[in-house]
Every structure is written in C-alpha cells, then in structure tokens.
Design an enzyme around this catalytic site. Structure first.
Site, PDB file in Angstrom:
ATOM      1  N   ASN A   1       0.557  -1.443   0.121  1.00 51.72           N
ATOM      2  CA  ASN A   1      -0.339   0.113   0.319  1.00 51.72           C
ATOM      3  C   ASN A   1       1.051   1.535  -0.025  1.00 51.72           C
ATOM      4  O   ASN A   1       1.301   1.744   1.052  1.00 51.72           O
ATOM      5  CB  ASN A   1      -0.819  -0.109   1.102  1.00 51.72           C
ATOM      6  CG  ASN A   1      -1.710   1.291   1.295  1.00 51.72           C
ATOM      7  OD1 ASN A   1      -1.711   2.185   0.187  1.00 51.72           O
ATOM      8  ND2 ASN A   1      -2.659   1.010   2.207  1.00 51.72           N
TER       9      ASN A   1
ATOM     10  N   ARG B   1      -2.432  -2.098  -3.243  1.00 53.04           N
ATOM     11  CA  ARG B   1      -3.924  -1.736  -3.326  1.00 53.04           C
ATOM     12  C   ARG B   1      -3.483  -0.346  -3.905  1.00 53.04           C
ATOM     13  O   ARG B   1      -2.743   0.956  -4.029  1.00 53.04           O
ATOM     14  CB  ARG B   1      -3.781  -0.924  -1.681  1.00 53.04           C
ATOM     15  CG  ARG B   1      -5.276  -0.314  -1.369  1.00 53.04           C
ATOM     16  CD  ARG B   1      -5.697   0.895   0.065  1.00 53.04           C
ATOM     17  NE  ARG B   1      -6.121   1.441   0.091  1.00 53.04           N
ATOM     18  CZ  ARG B   1      -6.742   2.636   0.542  1.00 53.04           C
ATOM     19  NH1 ARG B   1      -5.661   2.650   1.364  1.00 53.04           N
ATOM     20  NH2 ARG B   1      -7.923   3.628   0.704  1.00 53.04           N
TER      21      ARG B   1
ATOM     22  N   HIS C   1     -13.191   1.315   0.020  1.00 53.80           N
ATOM     23  CA  HIS C   1     -13.462   0.428   0.862  1.00 53.80           C
ATOM     24  C   HIS C   1     -14.293  -0.482   0.399  1.00 53.80           C
ATOM     25  O   HIS C   1     -14.363  -1.996   0.912  1.00 53.80           O
ATOM     26  CB  HIS C   1     -14.132   0.899   2.179  1.00 53.80           C
ATOM     27  CG  HIS C   1     -13.728   1.367   3.598  1.00 53.80           C
ATOM     28  ND1 HIS C   1     -15.233   2.700   3.276  1.00 53.80           N
ATOM     29  CD2 HIS C   1     -12.236   2.255   3.163  1.00 53.80           C
ATOM     30  CE1 HIS C   1     -14.480   3.295   4.237  1.00 53.80           C
ATOM     31  NE2 HIS C   1     -13.086   3.207   4.285  1.00 53.80           N
TER      32      HIS C   1
ATOM     33  N   ARG D   1     -13.880  14.026   8.723  1.00 50.79           N
ATOM     34  CA  ARG D   1     -14.815  14.733   7.321  1.00 50.79           C
ATOM     35  C   ARG D   1     -16.196  14.403   7.965  1.00 50.79           C
ATOM     36  O   ARG D   1     -16.697  13.563   8.848  1.00 50.79           O
ATOM     37  CB  ARG D   1     -14.420  13.044   6.447  1.00 50.79           C
ATOM     38  CG  ARG D   1     -13.215  13.014   5.156  1.00 50.79           C
ATOM     39  CD  ARG D   1     -13.169  12.121   4.293  1.00 50.79           C
ATOM     40  NE  ARG D   1     -11.863  11.290   3.937  1.00 50.79           N
ATOM     41  CZ  ARG D   1     -11.994  10.257   3.876  1.00 50.79           C
ATOM     42  NH1 ARG D   1     -12.429  10.139   3.912  1.00 50.79           N
ATOM     43  NH2 ARG D   1     -10.707   9.808   3.524  1.00 50.79           N
TER      44      ARG D   1
ATOM     45  N   GLU E   1      -8.840  -6.569   4.594  1.00 48.26           N
ATOM     46  CA  GLU E   1      -8.461  -6.534   3.532  1.00 48.26           C
ATOM     47  C   GLU E   1      -6.798  -6.508   2.847  1.00 48.26           C
ATOM     48  O   GLU E   1      -7.202  -7.125   1.358  1.00 48.26           O
ATOM     49  CB  GLU E   1      -7.946  -4.213   2.958  1.00 48.26           C
ATOM     50  CG  GLU E   1      -9.128  -4.227   3.824  1.00 48.26           C
ATOM     51  CD  GLU E   1      -9.612  -2.410   3.811  1.00 48.26           C
ATOM     52  OE1 GLU E   1      -8.998  -2.254   5.713  1.00 48.26           O
ATOM     53  OE2 GLU E   1      -9.480  -1.866   3.250  1.00 48.26           O
TER      54      GLU E   1
END
Ligand code: ADP
Length: 401
Positions: free
Chosen positions: A7, A92, A181, A242, A387
């Site tokens: 990642n 990713r 996601h 956020r 993940e």
C-alpha cells in the site's frame, strides 16, 4: 508460496508478506514520513517467527529507497531471501473509476489508466503508481496485481450512482458515485455468507465499515447495490475528520459569507470536520471515554455518528427489502460496543434487536461474533476485516488462472 501486499501512499509505504500455503503473515511493515528528514520504520514479525517489533528512525528520501529498505529488512529477518521467491505482488490502488470492476494484472496499459484516473484521487493514485513503478523495476519477473478500492461498487446500478446534476457532467467528467472500502466489503461479505452458511449469491447484507474513514454498503447476492461514499470519500457517514453528508449549499455560504478559498473549504470538510469538528477529537476511544465522563460535545459527536449510521441502515433495509444480516467491521465497528448499541437502538420494528450482553462480550480473538437477540429477524454480526488478506487472495486467483 509467498505473496507481498503493498500500500504505497504519498509519504508512506505499508507492506505485508504472506505465506499463502497456510495463509500466515510472515511480516508486516510500515515506513512513514518518506521524504522528510526523519522517517519511521516499523517491522512486525508475528508469533510464527520470534515475535518482535523492529522500529528505527532514519532518512528515507523517496519510495525507491523505501522499497529497497523493505526488501533488505525482509531478507535480514529471513522472511524473503530473494524477490524472485515471490509468486505475486498485490498493490492497493484507490481509484479504478469505471475502468476496473475487479482486480487486474498490471501492464503498461493498466498503469496508463491508473494515471489517467488521477484527477478522481489526486492524493492517492499517483502515490499508488509510484509504488507500482518502483516494484516493477525491482521485481520485473513477478506478476503484479492492482486491487482497487472502488471496483467492488461497479455493480451499483445507474439509479444508485447518478447524482441529481446535469447529465453532461457524467458524460464529460464522469461525475457519479464510485464508493470506496471495496476490498473490505469483498472480504467481509464472503466471510458473512460463510458464517451464515449461505451461498453468497443468495444473501442480503448491510455492511458498516467503521474505521477512520466510515462507510455503509447494501450488498445483494454478493454485489454492491448502493454505498454511502460518493465520487470522493467525503460523502455519507460521519468520519474521524470528514463531514460526510452535508447540504452542498453550506459550501457556497462559507465562500460567500466568510470569504474562505475553495482549498480552505476542502481542508475544512476533509480534515477539520466529522468527529473532530464536533468535539475536537477524532479517535473513537478518546471520544467514548470523554462521553462516559459527562463531556457533552463528545457525547454529541457519538450521538451524531451513530444516528447517521442508523439512518443508513434504515435506507438500505428499504433498498434491499430486508436483509439477512447487519455486519459491523473496521476498528470502530469491531471494537466499539457502544457504537453498535446506539446504531441499532430502537429498531425492533425493523427486525433489528441487539443483545446487550453479547454485544458487550468483546472476546479476545479476532473471530466472527453474533450479537443479536434470539428474537431478532436480522443477524447482527461483528466481522474483523482483513483487506491485506483479500488483496493477497485476489493476487493468488490471478496467478492461478
Ligand atoms: P483505518 O480506517 O485507518 O484502517 P481502523 O479501522 O484501524 O482505521 O479504525 C480506527 C478507529 O477505530 C479509531 O477511531 C479508533 O479509535 C477506533 N478503535 C480502535 N480500537 C477501539 C476500541 N477498542 N474501542 C473503540 N474504538 C476503537
């Protein structure tokens, strides 16, 4: 057979090495603050080896150096003697736009598309691509696979992804809901189907991925049919920093009445809002602790966070016409029992009834738990997401094809 999952962020590199023969993790690493004067390195070697964490601080000038250090560390700790030992590498990649509805073997054409999609994820896609390019140089013979955060949601039908904007903006600028996601949803929905003992092709799931970023997804027969994040990860549930859903008119009001520049408003909505905006904290553990000692803004942040989740559960129950299970995952979803309790509060007429005792019994293992009452129509599941394992599994599928 070893598979490496990468990642690559703008100033960080996360990696995880798997032995796919037994699905064991051989090493987990993180190199942060790449390009700054003092970068931080961390390598965890799980209990299958001599369990240890190695941390160090040294200057890591760029991603190329970071990746060289990663391979050196893996060699030094006897996890990987040579890059050619790797059967595959998974990357990713945040945004696959409408070009990728599943993971893909990387070639020059794929790299060009990832680059062309950068305007949709300006902070992420270029950084992901740097990681891909450098690894291609270091391991030119090893198959590499791009796994996109958006791909899982490409099954959302037009009525779910179309905004109420002039259609020209979709035609010319591809402005639409994409969702994120996706790797987590792919993993968790398969785990849920296995747990329920059902063919995933005959399941209705509402999954809540609650981490620093949060989103909800309605999954019908294994396919995403709606999700709360939008063209960017800003839409939907309340998040750490956020704002999630707001009236778009607020943006014009802020510009007009406070003279804020567009970049400042972007920063305000993405980095200064959400839980942090309401109570000054973005870590859910701190917020829960403060709320429990009577801090009213922490309590308000918690209430807004959970009420928003509850509303999304309701709307996805309508979209799916009922569901087999409600699934909580992500750092908050897996660990914060009070969030699960408040999010499911007073929903028995919709068939959702949480058992407080089961909910509070956290357990010690990372395993799937059922936390509904015996009378609840829907199962309420807590499923640890993974993940990295999902990416490694998708790499394996490509190299076995
Ligand atoms: P990311 O989206 O960065 O992968 P995670 O899925 O790790 O994030 O989730 C991070 C969030 O999970 C933080 O808000 C953190 O406070 C919360 N969290 C982690 N453990 C707990 C816990 N035991 N109780 C409540 N919240 C927790």
């Amino acid at each position: 057979m070893k598979i490496l999952v990468i990642n690559s962020g703008s100033s960080s590199l996360k990696f995880q090495l798997y032995n796919m023969d037994n699905m064991h993790v051989l090493a987990v690493g993180l190199i942060e603050q790449i390009g700054e004067s003092k970068s931080r390195l961390k390598l965890d070697l799980p209990p299958t080896q001599t369990e240890q964490t190695i941390t160090a601080q040294r200057k890591v000038g760029d991603h190329e150096t970071a990746i060289t250090i990663m391979f050196d560390l893996l060699k030094e700790h006897h996890c990987l003697d040579d890059v050619n030992e790797l059967a595959g590498i998974g990357h990713r990649v945040v945004h696959g736009g409408e070009s990728f509805s599943k993971s893909v073997l990387i070639d020059d054409h794929v790299c060009k598309i990832i680059k062309a999609l950068s305007p949709l994820a300006p902070l992420h896609n270029p950084a992901n691509l740097i990681g891909i390019r450098v690894i291609q140089k270091k391991a030119p013979k090893t198959p590499q696979v791009a796994v996109f955060d958006t791909a899982f949601h490409q099954t959302i039908p037009p009525k779910g992804y179309t905004y109420g904007l002039p259609q020209q903006l979709y035609d010319e600028n591809r402005i639409r809901r994409y969702g994120f996601h996706g790797t987590s949803y792919s993993y968790v929905s398969k785990q849920a189907a296995l747990h329920l003992g059902k063919d995933i092709g005959h399941t209705k799931l509402i999954v809540l991925h609650l981490g620093n970023g949060t989103s909800a997804t309605a999954i019908l027969n294994g396919n995403s049919i709606d999700t709360s994040m939008g063209m960017t990860p800003l839409e939907g549930l309340l998040m750490g920093t956020r704002c999630g859903d707001i009236d778009a008119g607020i943006i014009f009001y802020l510009a007009r009445e406070t003279g804020r520049a567009i970049q400042d408003i972007d920063d305000l909505l993405n980095k200064q809002s959400g839980l942090k905006g309401i109570c000054g904290e973005n870590d859910m553990r701190t917020i829960i602790a403060k709320a429990q000692t009577g801090d009213s803004t922490a309590r308000l942040a918690l209430d807004v966070f959970c009420y928003r989740i509850k509303k999304y559960i309701g709307s996805y129950l309508a979209a799916l016409n009922g569901a087999d299970a409600l699934v909580f995952t992500g750092g908050i979803g897996e660990n914060a029992n009070i969030v699960r309790e408040l999010s499911c509060h007073n929903m028995n007429s919709l068939g959702i009834e949480l058992d407080p005792q089961k909910n509070n019994n956290q357990g010690t293992q990372r395993h799937i738990r059922e936390i509904q009452t015996t009378g609840s129509n829907l199962k309420i599941l807590v499923i640890p997401t993974n993940e990295e394992l999902e990416i490694a599994t998708q790499v394996l599928e490509h190299i076995q094809e």
